[in-house]
Design an enzyme around this catalytic site. Sequence first.
Site, PDB file in Angstrom:
ATOM      1  CG  HIS A   1      -4.030  -3.545   2.594  1.00 57.36           C
ATOM      2  ND1 HIS A   1      -3.517  -3.207   3.524  1.00 57.36           N
ATOM      3  CD2 HIS A   1      -4.805  -2.576   2.396  1.00 57.36           C
ATOM      4  CE1 HIS A   1      -4.299  -1.876   3.733  1.00 57.36           C
ATOM      5  NE2 HIS A   1      -4.306  -1.509   3.028  1.00 57.36           N
TER       6      HIS A   1
ATOM      7  CD  GLU B   1      -2.882  -6.518   5.882  1.00 64.43           C
ATOM      8  OE1 GLU B   1      -4.016  -5.801   5.930  1.00 64.43           O
ATOM      9  OE2 GLU B   1      -2.077  -6.781   4.593  1.00 64.43           O
TER      10      GLU B   1
ATOM     11  CB  CYS C   1      -1.268  -0.373   1.331  1.00 61.09           C
ATOM     12  SG  CYS C   1      -2.900   1.143   0.922  1.00 61.09           S
TER      13      CYS C   1
END
Length: 374
Positions: A349, A351, A259
């Site tokens: 992202h 995660e 990001c």
Amino acid sequence: MTQPPPAILVLEDGRVFHGAAYGAEGETFGEMVFNTGMTGYQETLTDPSYARQIVAMTAPHIGNTGVNDDDPESSRIHVAGYVVREPARVASSWRATGSLGSALRAQGVVGIAIPGTRALTRHLRDKGAMRAGIFSGDAARAAERDLLDRVLASPGMEGADLAAGVTTAEPYVVPAIGEKKYTVAAVDLGIKSMTPHRMAERGCEVHVLPATATADDILALRPDGVFFSNGPGDPAAADDQVAALRGVLDAGVPFFGICFGNQIFGRALGLGTYKLRFGHRGLNQPVQDRATGKVDVSAHNHGFAVDAPADGPFDTPYGRAEVSHVNLNDGCVEGLRLLDRPAFSVQYHPEAAAGPHDATGLFARFCEIMEGSD
């Protein structure tokens, strides 16, 4: 049931939406954006990347499962304001420790419930993200012209350097889960708690450093790899972080960024960045790996992107590089990779605590390049 007081959402182009107060009463200002995720509202609220932004949720029902102590991505709510269509009247989940409305009030987050979130989203898609203000209770009684003047006097997102306001004050360590295999220095530009956890699951001992960390601070840890996190603000204002990353790249230490970290990587390679019209925020962005053709549905939260040549390798101060991933909706650059050094980044992202989890394998790839650099 007592009716909530009236509230007004005012956009900088003069568009006004009337509704009811939700969360804390008062006034707030920020960049007006929308999130298309149908789940994960608690993760959204606590994502530091949303600092100084008013977030509208496009899903019609928000707050149904309340809030809990396990899902936050940081220690507090970071959004500047919150816009929903229909807030839940009760929280229904065995995991809930309270209601979303109560959490917003406790942390002073001003929100509004409006029937026109679809109209608001269409307006932002047409006109672009813009400054806005929410006014509720006594603050909503002022003339709309006066409220618009206050919105126009509020700061915009371009040129904003916000990482210092959301980063950790002191370094801390997230230990490896099981056997320690690698030491990772993670620069916190607005890091989410799930990110070091994903690395710890793979045997990484993660040393989280403040956004002010220099290359010397990072390299003093003798890390096997360096990670730059997500975060808020304009990457064009992040000169100190760009300088720190260039020092890491000069040292040849494996690097992974996501990001905001992707944008910093782009700048470190000599590329520019630009502001997207309305950004990517949600859980449903299709991203293609150009090397394999594989498409991941991915989680996003960014309003800026890297301006990079997409038609083949290009030269940088660190050797050849290429665009590794692209967004299939708009062609936006979603990843970069050095071809002659162990460094890569993505704009999304992996995660993704609230899902989707298509891209979690990128953490394993980071471990592979750390292993290969021994």
